[in-house]
Design a protein around this motif. Structure first.
Motif, PDB file in Angstrom:
ATOM      1  N   SER A  11       0.889  -1.345   0.015  1.00  8.69           N
ATOM      2  CA  SER A  11      -0.129  -0.002   0.120  1.00  8.69           C
ATOM      3  C   SER A  11       0.836   1.312   0.086  1.00  8.69           C
ATOM      4  O   SER A  11       0.163   2.443  -0.137  1.00  8.69           O
ATOM      5  CB  SER A  11      -0.814   0.126   1.284  1.00  8.69           C
ATOM      6  OG  SER A  11      -0.356   0.024   2.377  1.00  8.69           O
ATOM      7  N   ARG A  34      -2.022  -3.694   5.419  1.00 10.32           N
ATOM      8  CA  ARG A  34      -2.942  -2.948   6.307  1.00 10.32           C
ATOM      9  C   ARG A  34      -4.033  -1.997   5.995  1.00 10.32           C
ATOM     10  O   ARG A  34      -4.971  -1.696   6.251  1.00 10.32           O
ATOM     11  CB  ARG A  34      -2.333  -2.475   7.558  1.00 10.32           C
ATOM     12  CG  ARG A  34      -1.457  -3.502   8.543  1.00 10.32           C
ATOM     13  CD  ARG A  34      -0.453  -3.021   9.579  1.00 10.32           C
ATOM     14  NE  ARG A  34       0.353  -1.991   9.173  1.00 10.32           N
ATOM     15  CZ  ARG A  34       0.716  -1.126   9.873  1.00 10.32           C
ATOM     16  NH1 ARG A  34       0.505  -1.066  11.291  1.00 10.32           N
ATOM     17  NH2 ARG A  34       2.014  -0.327   9.386  1.00 10.32           N
ATOM     18  N   HIS A  35      -3.361  -1.346   4.844  1.00 11.58           N
ATOM     19  CA  HIS A  35      -4.321  -0.139   4.454  1.00 11.58           C
ATOM     20  C   HIS A  35      -4.688  -0.389   2.795  1.00 11.58           C
ATOM     21  O   HIS A  35      -3.775  -1.067   2.181  1.00 11.58           O
ATOM     22  CB  HIS A  35      -3.447   1.210   4.373  1.00 11.58           C
ATOM     23  CG  HIS A  35      -2.960   1.350   6.021  1.00 11.58           C
ATOM     24  ND1 HIS A  35      -3.954   1.657   7.167  1.00 11.58           N
ATOM     25  CD2 HIS A  35      -1.868   1.487   6.475  1.00 11.58           C
ATOM     26  CE1 HIS A  35      -3.333   1.921   7.991  1.00 11.58           C
ATOM     27  NE2 HIS A  35      -1.919   1.730   7.841  1.00 11.58           N
TER      28      HIS A  35
END
Length: 231
Positions: A11, A34-35
């Motif tokens: 990301s 995570r994003h």
């Protein structure tokens, strides 16, 4: 024919640039981070994934994986006596244990490719002693040992190599490059007198993934502007 690539840590920074370059080549990409990815990359197969979560699973993997890139890393520079056991454990969890778990999940699918390849990331600080780098150098030293061990174990089916950058202009390094003076000083430490870019690292990663590197395995490629070997 399109190939299937898995990028963990896709990301931002180097992982995002690798995804962009593979996308520009028209490859199939499965991205984990995570994003979420930027909006312009929404057509890429993305799944949430946190390497620090115990037993985290990569969802929706393709049946065959031609290339895997593991990008999560850390920059936690402290004097040795200020590095707590928990600091060191976190460095190892992100850089070593996370890579270990991801590769265990993906390897059966890499074996099904006719040219499976894995790229991990080390650091120039493993081979070049640097103050305040004891934690990250220890963790990335373990990554380099893992690369060589798996290159022997997985040959001739799957290749595995690592890239060892110097300081690179990424969000992870923002605190070290947040003033013009810091950027200039960092550039001057390199024989090539500039800081590494995400494009530099992505180009190296795509080379190691490609058939052009089909006779290369178990290696750590310095992409460090000469810092690790020149004065």
């Amino acid at each position: 024919m399109k190939k299937n690539y898995v990028i963990v840590g896709a990301s931002s920074g180097i992982g995002l640039e690798i995804a962009r370059q593979l996308q520009a080549q028209g490859e199939n990409i499965w991205a984990y981070s995570r994003h979420p990815l930027p909006a312009e990359m929404e057509e890429i197969n993305w799944s949430a994934f946190d390497v620090l979560q115990p037993e985290a699973q990569l969802e929706n993997l393709p049946e065959v994986v031609d290339g895997l890139v593991y990008c999560p890393g850390s920059i936690n520079l402290k004097p040795f006596l200020r590095i707590s056991p928990n600091d060191l454990r976190k460095e190892l969890e992100i850089n070593v244990v996370g890579a270990f778990q991801v590769m265990q999940q993906v390897f059966p699918r890499l074996k099904k490719s006719d040219a499976g390849s894995v790229v991990l990331f080390s650091t120039v600080a493993v081979q070049t002693g640097m103050s305040f780098h004891a934690g990250i150098a220890a963790a990335k030293g373990a990554v380099e040992g893992l690369v060589r061990a798996l290159a022997a174990e997985w040959a001739p089916t799957v290749r595995i190599n690592a890239i060892a950058p110097s300081l690179t202009d990424t969000p992870l390094a923002a605190q070290l490059l947040n003033t013009e003076e810091k950027r200039l000083n960092s550039a001057q430490r390199h024989p090539l007198k500039r800081i590494g870019t995400v494009e530099d690292m992505a180009h190296a990663a795509l080379f190691l993934l490609s058939v052009q590197a089909s006779f290369i395995t178990g290696q750590v490629l310095p992409v460090d502007g000469g810092m690790g070997s020149l004065k």
